[in-house]
Design a protein around this motif. Sequence first.
Motif, PDB file in Angstrom:
ATOM      1  N   ARG A 106      30.848 -36.954  30.548  1.00  0.00           N
ATOM      2  CA  ARG A 106      30.360 -36.166  31.688  1.00  0.00           C
ATOM      3  C   ARG A 106      28.854 -36.020  31.555  1.00  0.00           C
ATOM      4  O   ARG A 106      28.308 -36.105  30.456  1.00  0.00           O
ATOM      5  N   LEU A 107      28.189 -35.769  32.680  1.00  0.00           N
ATOM      6  CA  LEU A 107      26.724 -35.794  32.722  1.00  0.00           C
ATOM      7  C   LEU A 107      26.182 -34.572  33.451  1.00  0.00           C
ATOM      8  O   LEU A 107      26.777 -34.110  34.434  1.00  0.00           O
ATOM      9  N   VAL A 108      25.047 -34.080  32.972  1.00  0.00           N
ATOM     10  CA  VAL A 108      24.344 -32.968  33.604  1.00  0.00           C
ATOM     11  C   VAL A 108      22.916 -33.419  33.884  1.00  0.00           C
ATOM     12  O   VAL A 108      22.233 -33.947  32.996  1.00  0.00           O
ATOM     13  N   PHE A 109      22.480 -33.205  35.132  1.00  0.00           N
ATOM     14  CA  PHE A 109      21.161 -33.665  35.592  1.00  0.00           C
ATOM     15  C   PHE A 109      20.371 -32.445  36.060  1.00  0.00           C
ATOM     16  O   PHE A 109      20.425 -32.070  37.215  1.00  0.00           O
ATOM     17  N   PRO A 110      19.632 -31.798  35.146  1.00  0.00           N
ATOM     18  CA  PRO A 110      18.847 -30.616  35.515  1.00  0.00           C
ATOM     19  C   PRO A 110      17.449 -31.015  35.977  1.00  0.00           C
ATOM     20  O   PRO A 110      17.143 -32.201  36.136  1.00  0.00           O
ATOM     21  N   GLY A 111      16.588 -30.035  36.166  1.00  0.00           N
ATOM     22  CA  GLY A 111      15.200 -30.349  36.496  1.00  0.00           C
ATOM     23  C   GLY A 111      14.472 -29.224  37.190  1.00  0.00           C
ATOM     24  O   GLY A 111      15.072 -28.419  37.891  1.00  0.00           O
ATOM     25  N   GLN A 112      13.181 -29.176  36.966  1.00  0.00           N
ATOM     26  CA  GLN A 112      12.258 -28.279  37.652  1.00  0.00           C
ATOM     27  C   GLN A 112      10.981 -29.071  37.895  1.00  0.00           C
ATOM     28  O   GLN A 112      10.654 -29.993  37.148  1.00  0.00           O
ATOM     29  N   GLY A 113      10.246 -28.684  38.936  1.00  0.00           N
ATOM     30  CA  GLY A 113       8.985 -29.359  39.213  1.00  0.00           C
ATOM     31  C   GLY A 113       8.991 -30.034  40.561  1.00  0.00           C
ATOM     32  O   GLY A 113       9.798 -29.700  41.434  1.00  0.00           O
ATOM     33  N   ALA A 114       8.114 -31.006  40.733  1.00  0.00           N
ATOM     34  CA  ALA A 114       7.919 -31.659  42.020  1.00  0.00           C
ATOM     35  C   ALA A 114       8.709 -32.962  42.094  1.00  0.00           C
ATOM     36  O   ALA A 114       8.848 -33.687  41.112  1.00  0.00           O
ATOM     37  N   ALA A 115       9.190 -33.277  43.304  1.00  0.00           N
ATOM     38  CA  ALA A 115      10.021 -34.456  43.499  1.00  0.00           C
ATOM     39  C   ALA A 115       9.284 -35.744  43.153  1.00  0.00           C
ATOM     40  O   ALA A 115       9.851 -36.656  42.544  1.00  0.00           O
ATOM     41  N   GLY A 116       8.013 -35.846  43.545  1.00  0.00           N
ATOM     42  CA  GLY A 116       7.253 -37.058  43.260  1.00  0.00           C
ATOM     43  C   GLY A 116       7.109 -37.308  41.777  1.00  0.00           C
ATOM     44  O   GLY A 116       7.283 -38.441  41.307  1.00  0.00           O
ATOM     45  N   ASP A 117       6.795 -36.268  41.023  1.00  0.00           N
ATOM     46  CA  ASP A 117       6.670 -36.400  39.570  1.00  0.00           C
ATOM     47  C   ASP A 117       8.008 -36.794  38.950  1.00  0.00           C
ATOM     48  O   ASP A 117       8.059 -37.604  38.019  1.00  0.00           O
ATOM     49  N   MET A 169      11.571 -33.242  32.796  1.00  0.00           N
ATOM     50  CA  MET A 169      11.322 -32.287  33.875  1.00  0.00           C
ATOM     51  C   MET A 169      12.229 -31.086  33.711  1.00  0.00           C
ATOM     52  O   MET A 169      13.460 -31.205  33.736  1.00  0.00           O
ATOM     53  N   GLY A 170      11.638 -29.925  33.506  1.00  0.00           N
ATOM     54  CA  GLY A 170      12.421 -28.697  33.512  1.00  0.00           C
ATOM     55  C   GLY A 170      12.704 -28.158  32.128  1.00  0.00           C
ATOM     56  O   GLY A 170      12.362 -28.756  31.100  1.00  0.00           O
ATOM     57  N   CYS A 228      19.312 -27.660  40.448  1.00  0.00           N
ATOM     58  CA  CYS A 228      17.977 -27.397  40.970  1.00  0.00           C
ATOM     59  C   CYS A 228      17.329 -28.703  41.442  1.00  0.00           C
ATOM     60  O   CYS A 228      17.818 -29.342  42.355  1.00  0.00           O
ATOM     61  N   LEU A 229      16.237 -29.137  40.830  1.00  0.00           N
ATOM     62  CA  LEU A 229      15.629 -30.410  41.222  1.00  0.00           C
ATOM     63  C   LEU A 229      16.619 -31.560  41.058  1.00  0.00           C
ATOM     64  O   LEU A 229      16.573 -32.541  41.793  1.00  0.00           O
ATOM     65  N   GLY A 230      17.546 -31.409  40.116  1.00  0.00           N
ATOM     66  CA  GLY A 230      18.580 -32.403  39.922  1.00  0.00           C
ATOM     67  C   GLY A 230      19.551 -32.494  41.087  1.00  0.00           C
ATOM     68  O   GLY A 230      20.281 -33.485  41.197  1.00  0.00           O
ATOM     69  N   GLN A 231      19.604 -31.488  41.935  1.00  0.00           N
ATOM     70  CA  GLN A 231      20.327 -31.603  43.200  1.00  0.00           C
ATOM     71  C   GLN A 231      19.485 -32.362  44.220  1.00  0.00           C
ATOM     72  O   GLN A 231      19.953 -33.304  44.862  1.00  0.00           O
TER      73      GLN A 231
END
Length: 218
Positions: free
Chosen positions: A45-56, A11-12, A83-86
């Motif tokens: 350390r970790l990075v959790f990014p993302g774009q798109g819809a929460a359900g997906d 995602m993203g 972003c979505l990762g938040q």
Amino acid sequence: METVAVIDYGMGNLHSVVRALEHEATDAQRILLTDDPDVLRAADRLVFPGQGAAGDAMQALARRGLDRLLPELTADRPFLGLCLGQQILMQHSEESGGVDLLGILPGEVARFPEMQGVDGRRLKIPHMGWNRVMPAGEHPLWHGLPATPWFYFVHSYRVQPADANDVAGRTDYGETFASALARGSLFTMQCHPEKSAACGLRLLHNFLRWDGDGPGAT
């Protein structure tokens, strides 16, 4: 060699996040894009990014077993959600007809309501473009940034944390919403630092040098 793992769940724009991190990484850090649970558990350390819809996103995490792993990963090392990762770290989202999230941070994710700007015109949703973040107190990731740094946003939903102490930054768009959250070694932002020029790179620079609870990055 320290490992910085970018969580790959499809995602993203993950590769732009990787490139931005590589730009700011030290010679003793390597950036890995991975969904391998063993690599993620071993990362410093970790990075959790993302774009798109929460359900997906929740479906993609579940397919990889990451929905069960992420609560463990956020507990004991520097963790950056973008972003979505938040949003996915919260308890529930109105998006996708309503979906339960990871529940790592207490609170909800809700769509922006119809709003008017100061000129009386209806504000566009999604909130897209440059906007200021107003830090809510001191935090190592704000080190070296302007008093109200500019970041790039693209989102129709925003987090509504249940605990005001989790709010690390706020942004105005028709209303004042929580745009950054922090708790222990966890820090999240609604914006896209990888698209936010000097301010975004500085924030990533700080994250890559943050010990998770220290007095500041250098």
